[in-house]
Design a protein around this motif. Structure first.
Motif, mmCIF file in Angstrom:
data_model
loop_
_atom_site.group_PDB
_atom_site.id
_atom_site.type_symbol
_atom_site.label_atom_id
_atom_site.label_comp_id
_atom_site.label_asym_id
_atom_site.label_seq_id
_atom_site.Cartn_x
_atom_site.Cartn_y
_atom_site.Cartn_z
ATOM 1 N N MET A 1 30.385 29.060 26.299
ATOM 2 C CA MET A 1 31.229 27.580 27.224
ATOM 3 C C MET A 1 31.995 27.045 27.257
ATOM 4 N N ASN A 2 31.901 26.358 26.475
ATOM 5 C CA ASN A 2 32.861 25.067 25.981
ATOM 6 C C ASN A 2 34.142 25.443 25.901
ATOM 7 N N LYS A 3 33.971 26.941 25.514
ATOM 8 C CA LYS A 3 35.411 26.984 24.204
ATOM 9 C C LYS A 3 36.173 27.153 25.758
ATOM 10 N N ALA A 4 35.299 28.099 27.510
ATOM 11 C CA ALA A 4 35.871 28.330 28.297
ATOM 12 C C ALA A 4 36.362 26.951 29.263
ATOM 13 N N ASP A 5 35.200 25.847 29.184
ATOM 14 C CA ASP A 5 35.985 24.558 29.703
ATOM 15 C C ASP A 5 37.037 23.515 29.032
ATOM 16 N N SER A 6 37.226 24.245 28.102
ATOM 17 C CA SER A 6 38.261 23.649 27.100
ATOM 18 C C SER A 6 40.066 24.917 28.086
ATOM 19 N N ARG A 126 44.814 27.898 30.077
ATOM 20 C CA ARG A 126 44.951 28.372 29.024
ATOM 21 C C ARG A 126 44.401 29.112 27.592
ATOM 22 N N ARG A 127 44.530 30.324 27.834
ATOM 23 C CA ARG A 127 43.707 30.398 27.058
ATOM 24 C C ARG A 127 44.421 31.435 25.709
ATOM 25 N N ASP A 128 43.250 31.245 24.913
ATOM 26 C CA ASP A 128 43.297 31.133 23.248
ATOM 27 C C ASP A 128 43.800 32.294 22.928
ATOM 28 N N SER A 129 43.323 33.710 24.365
ATOM 29 C CA SER A 129 43.255 34.969 23.803
ATOM 30 C C SER A 129 44.113 35.453 24.551
ATOM 31 N N GLN A 130 45.113 36.593 24.332
ATOM 32 C CA GLN A 130 45.557 37.727 24.673
ATOM 33 C C GLN A 130 45.064 38.973 25.442
ATOM 34 N N ALA A 133 39.283 37.571 27.663
ATOM 35 C CA ALA A 133 39.210 36.621 28.496
ATOM 36 C C ALA A 133 37.223 35.706 28.840
ATOM 37 N N TRP A 134 37.294 34.614 29.007
ATOM 38 C CA TRP A 134 35.963 34.062 29.491
ATOM 39 C C TRP A 134 35.780 33.904 30.916
ATOM 40 N N LEU A 182 31.256 37.622 31.090
ATOM 41 C CA LEU A 182 31.226 36.527 31.318
ATOM 42 C C LEU A 182 29.928 36.111 31.828
ATOM 43 N N LEU A 183 29.833 34.456 31.654
ATOM 44 C CA LEU A 183 28.805 33.369 30.948
ATOM 45 C C LEU A 183 28.346 32.799 31.475
ATOM 46 N N GLY A 184 26.982 32.660 31.296
ATOM 47 C CA GLY A 184 26.250 31.276 32.068
ATOM 48 C C GLY A 184 25.294 30.875 30.805
ATOM 49 N N GLN A 185 24.643 30.183 30.531
ATOM 50 C CA GLN A 185 24.307 28.893 30.564
ATOM 51 C C GLN A 185 22.828 30.000 29.995
ATOM 52 N N ASN A 186 22.305 30.407 31.307
ATOM 53 C CA ASN A 186 20.784 31.420 31.772
ATOM 54 C C ASN A 186 21.774 32.628 32.402
ATOM 55 N N ILE A 187 22.116 33.883 32.058
ATOM 56 C CA ILE A 187 23.367 34.732 32.506
ATOM 57 C C ILE A 187 22.356 34.930 33.665
#
Length: 438
Positions: A1-6, A126-130, A133-134, A182-187
């Motif tokens: 989640m934090n990585k996606a926000d970053s 600005r995604r870290d991977s090519q 993806a999150w 796909l991301l969610g704290q409680n998906i």
């Protein structure tokens, strides 16, 4: 989640004309995106900040930002502790970074921690991977686990619309991404807050419906999702994962404790029996699926016998991976105020015993891969051995094999597994033989 926000905030900064630098001491703007789920993460923030705050006395035009969960939790108190800060912003404000920074450049010291409705963000992360993806599908959490600070800092559940999620995934497909998570704290709570339900009372928008809806996006070959909550994990979802070829056979479902009394004290809303039934159902549909989870040891009042119930669950289920943590009291959570807090010695002893068992079970689970051919999505070069590339199997096992990253990045390669370890594999690429024409 934090990585996606970053990644999203880095995208906004690049849109504003900033350039990325590896060295924080060269930067004019430093943004710390923070986590407060455990105390040691929070303490790190203060030590990093201290160093840069000193630098700001020599370079007054340095802009210091604390974003994320520590910012949300501490708010104004952070400014009192570190007056050199320019901007304190909670995770719900990630998309507003440009406006907030513009206010800072006009000379204001800004705190943005009020509850907001998260609006769709049109900047490119600005995604870290090519390759992978999150994709956030739901923000926040409405659960009230007694140890957890997340609902206080990330706010109430807010689902994105299926249309906006699909549009983001379509764009990722066009950009050459092969896998999304796909991301969610409680998906599993996805869609509960969106309008509309069927006459039978079923929501139109559930995680299961979303998987069917985004499954055919061109270019995307793999779909993962996290994090699940046992209370909402349905057989319908498991069936969808078994039916949909792009959805990976990997489930991350935290159990936290194997003891029913502790689960009740934690307000988790299920028993260890229910948790075991979920895993049994997954294995009935997908015998080979990987299961990972989270567990806490040393929760207030945990007895040796209760801890042994956690060990028993781990022994019985055999996880592929387990994130373990010693309980850490967090501000504003009920459990932090309870009597019967355990000593650091007891917590540390239990954590070591649990980790020892986790390693044994993961190594056993890895054995099933030996000699098998697995499809591996190549993500990067092996940083320790440049002749090798690394990627993951559908079951999320890290896999290394000899190959050229320039040719293989983003490819799904069949790899024959020759070596197994508890949490990773090594193998050899299987040559695709061209048919011989006579």
């Amino acid at each position: 989640m934090n990585k996606a926000d970053s990644e999203r905030m880095a995208g906004i900064l690049e849109d504003m004309g900033f350039e990325w630098t590896e060295d924080p001491n060269q930067a004019d703007v430093i943004l710390y995106n923070t986590c407060t789920i455990r105390d040691n993460a929070e303490q790190k923030v203060y030590s990093y900040l201290g160093r840069q705050a000193k630098r700001k006395h020599e370079q007054p035009d340095l802009t210091l930002i604390v974003a994320g969960c520590v910012a949300q939790q501490e708010g104004e108190a952070l400014l009192r502790r570190v007056p050199e800060l320019d901007l304190v912003m909670g995770p719900q404000h990630a998309n507003r970074l440009k406006d907030l920074l513009e206010s800072v450049f006009e000379g204001n010291q800004v705190v943005a921690t009020e509850e907001v409705h998260i609006f769709e963000d049109i900047t490119q992360p600005r995604r870290d991977s090519q390759v992978t993806a999150w994709v956030n599908i739901i923000y926040g959490c409405n659960e009230r686990c007694t140890y957890c600070v997340v609902p206080n800092v990330r706010g109430v559940e807010q689902s994105r619309t299926p249309e906006s999620i699909r549009a983001e995934i379509e764009q990722l497909g066009k950009q050459g991404y092969k896998e999304i998570t796909l991301l969610g704290q409680n998906i599993d709570a996805y869609g509960r807050d969106l309008p509309g339900s069927t006459p039978e009372g079923r929501h139109l928008h559930t995680l299961t419906d979303l998987l069917y809806y985004v499954h055919d996006v061109p270019g995307i070959e793999r779909i993962r999702f996290a994090t699940s909550h046992p209370r909402y994990f349905t057989e319908r979802l498991i069936k969808a994962c078994a039916e949909l070829p792009k959805v990976c056979e990997h489930f991350h479902i935290p159990f936290q404790s194997g003891d029913n009394e502790l689960l009740k004290a934690m307000s988790r809303g299920y028993t260890h029996e229910k948790y075991r039934r979920i895993i049994d159902t997954i294995r009935r549909y997908m015998p080979d699926a990987s299961i990972s989870a989270d567990a806490i040891v040393g929760f207030p009042g945990e007895t040796e016998a209760q801890f042994e119930n956690t060990l028993k669950l781990v022994e019985d289920i055999g996880f592929d991976l387990l994130n373990t943590a010693a309980y850490s009291p967090r501000p504003g959570t009920p459990a932090a105020l309870w009597d019967h807090q355990l000593s650091e010695e007891v917590k540390s002893d239990r954590l070591q015993r649990l980790n020892h068992l986790v390693n044994i079970k993961a190594a056993e689970r890895s054995q099933r891969y030996l000699g098998r051919t697995e499809k591996v999505l190549v993500e990067d070069q092996n940083s320790k051995d440049k002749t090798q590339v690394m990627g993951r199997t559908g079951g999320n096992r890290l896999t290394f094999f000899t190959g050229d990253i320039h040719q293989l990045k983003g490819q799904i390669v069949e790899v024959k597994i020759t070596e197994v370890r508890a949490f990773s594999l090594t193998g050899e690429a299987v040559e695709v033989r061209q048919p011989v024409t006579v």
